[in-house]
Design an enzyme around this catalytic site. Structure first.
Site, PDB file in Angstrom:
ATOM      1  N   ASP A 119      33.844  83.646  62.855  1.00  0.00           N
ATOM      2  CA  ASP A 119      32.709  82.903  63.395  1.00  0.00           C
ATOM      3  C   ASP A 119      33.162  81.866  64.433  1.00  0.00           C
ATOM      4  O   ASP A 119      34.051  81.050  64.159  1.00  0.00           O
ATOM      5  CB  ASP A 119      31.976  82.209  62.240  1.00  0.00           C
ATOM      6  CG  ASP A 119      30.722  81.504  62.707  1.00  0.00           C
ATOM      7  OD1 ASP A 119      29.716  82.209  62.912  1.00  0.00           O
ATOM      8  OD2 ASP A 119      30.764  80.273  62.882  1.00  0.00           O
ATOM      9  N   HIS A 126      36.913  73.943  63.222  1.00  0.00           N
ATOM     10  CA  HIS A 126      38.259  73.929  62.631  1.00  0.00           C
ATOM     11  C   HIS A 126      39.287  73.360  63.603  1.00  0.00           C
ATOM     12  O   HIS A 126      40.087  72.484  63.240  1.00  0.00           O
ATOM     13  CB  HIS A 126      38.633  75.359  62.221  1.00  0.00           C
ATOM     14  CG  HIS A 126      40.054  75.517  61.747  1.00  0.00           C
ATOM     15  ND1 HIS A 126      40.394  75.570  60.413  1.00  0.00           N
ATOM     16  CD2 HIS A 126      41.222  75.636  62.442  1.00  0.00           C
ATOM     17  CE1 HIS A 126      41.718  75.715  60.304  1.00  0.00           C
ATOM     18  NE2 HIS A 126      42.239  75.755  61.520  1.00  0.00           N
ATOM     19  N   GLU A 127      39.263  73.857  64.842  1.00  0.00           N
ATOM     20  CA  GLU A 127      40.246  73.385  65.823  1.00  0.00           C
ATOM     21  C   GLU A 127      40.019  71.912  66.144  1.00  0.00           C
ATOM     22  O   GLU A 127      40.976  71.156  66.321  1.00  0.00           O
ATOM     23  CB  GLU A 127      40.186  74.244  67.097  1.00  0.00           C
ATOM     24  CG  GLU A 127      40.441  75.743  66.881  1.00  0.00           C
ATOM     25  CD  GLU A 127      41.760  76.067  66.187  1.00  0.00           C
ATOM     26  OE1 GLU A 127      42.696  75.247  66.238  1.00  0.00           O
ATOM     27  OE2 GLU A 127      41.853  77.150  65.577  1.00  0.00           O
ATOM     28  N   HIS A 169      41.741  69.761  63.680  1.00  0.00           N
ATOM     29  CA  HIS A 169      43.151  69.446  63.972  1.00  0.00           C
ATOM     30  C   HIS A 169      43.244  68.227  64.881  1.00  0.00           C
ATOM     31  O   HIS A 169      44.082  67.344  64.680  1.00  0.00           O
ATOM     32  CB  HIS A 169      43.824  70.640  64.659  1.00  0.00           C
ATOM     33  CG  HIS A 169      44.116  71.790  63.746  1.00  0.00           C
ATOM     34  ND1 HIS A 169      44.714  71.630  62.515  1.00  0.00           N
ATOM     35  CD2 HIS A 169      43.899  73.130  63.892  1.00  0.00           C
ATOM     36  CE1 HIS A 169      44.853  72.823  61.937  1.00  0.00           C
ATOM     37  NE2 HIS A 169      44.357  73.750  62.749  1.00  0.00           N
ATOM     38  N   ASP A 192      46.317  72.454  58.581  1.00  0.00           N
ATOM     39  CA  ASP A 192      45.817  73.685  57.975  1.00  0.00           C
ATOM     40  C   ASP A 192      46.044  73.645  56.471  1.00  0.00           C
ATOM     41  O   ASP A 192      47.093  73.196  56.000  1.00  0.00           O
ATOM     42  CB  ASP A 192      46.582  74.895  58.542  1.00  0.00           C
ATOM     43  CG  ASP A 192      46.128  75.250  59.936  1.00  0.00           C
ATOM     44  OD1 ASP A 192      44.906  75.394  60.142  1.00  0.00           O
ATOM     45  OD2 ASP A 192      46.981  75.391  60.826  1.00  0.00           O
TER      46      ASP A 192
HETATM   47 ZN   LIG Z   1      44.229  75.680  62.100  1.00  0.00          ZN
END
Ligand SMILES: [Zn+2]
Length: 172
Positions: free
Chosen positions: A104, A111-112, A115, A121
């Site tokens: 997705d 998610h990125e 970071h 992660d």
């Molecule tokens: Zn990641």
């Protein structure tokens, strides 16, 4: 060191730490991002940024700009990845390999961005975890950080932390 001088040093250190925490809580930290190179993922990137703005409105504000930005977001044919230079700054690649496998795009963007906000992660395989990334499988479309992930970002922005320059390679 004299007693008087010791007290002065301790007092100034306490004032400094209180000042830093107070500043972080008082106003959202504005983080600009430039997604002009994100091609077909521009809308997904905006949605991913909106996830963080909605989840942590008192901590941060991800704001889209067309000029120089804290975060540069581009598209390429590799795996999605993020490179941090410091907390709130870096570069994101919206890699098409993961998208072609069925992951997705909004979850990838969130998610990125995670970071960039100082989260590592954690490949738990759980869809309820944003930072489990591709380990949760292609059926997972959850773009939201869980309570622990949100708390970690609040902690990151509420104090002076060092996010070292690092690349997160998000291959499955
Ligand atoms: Zn990641």
């Amino acid at each position: 060191m004299s007693l008087r001088k010791t007290i002065a040093v301790v007092a100034s250190a306490a004032a400094l730490s209180v000042g830093l925490i107070g500043t972080a809580e008082a106003a959202p930290r504005v983080i600009t991002y430039n997604s002009s190179g994100a091609a077909e993922f521009v809308a997904a990137v905006d949605a991913g940024a909106n996830v963080w703005n909605t989840q942590l409105p008192n901590t941060l504000n991800l704001r889209k700009v067309t000029g120089p930005a804290h975060v540069t977001i581009v598209a390429d044919n590799g795996w999605p990845r993020a490179q941090t230079t410091s907390l709130g700054r870096g570069r994101i690649w919206m890699g098409r390999l993961a998208v072609n496998e069925g992951h997705d795009t909004i979850r990838i963007a969130a998610h990125e961005l995670g970071h960039i906000l100082g989260l590592p992660d954690r490949r738990t395989g759980l869809c309820t975890d944003l930072m489990s990334g591709a380990s949760a499988g292609t059926s997972c479309k959850n773009p939201n950080p869980n309570a622990a992930e949100k708390a970690q970002v609040v902690r990151n922005f509420g104090r002076t932390v060092t996010v070292k320059a690092e690349t997160f390679q998000d291959a499955a």
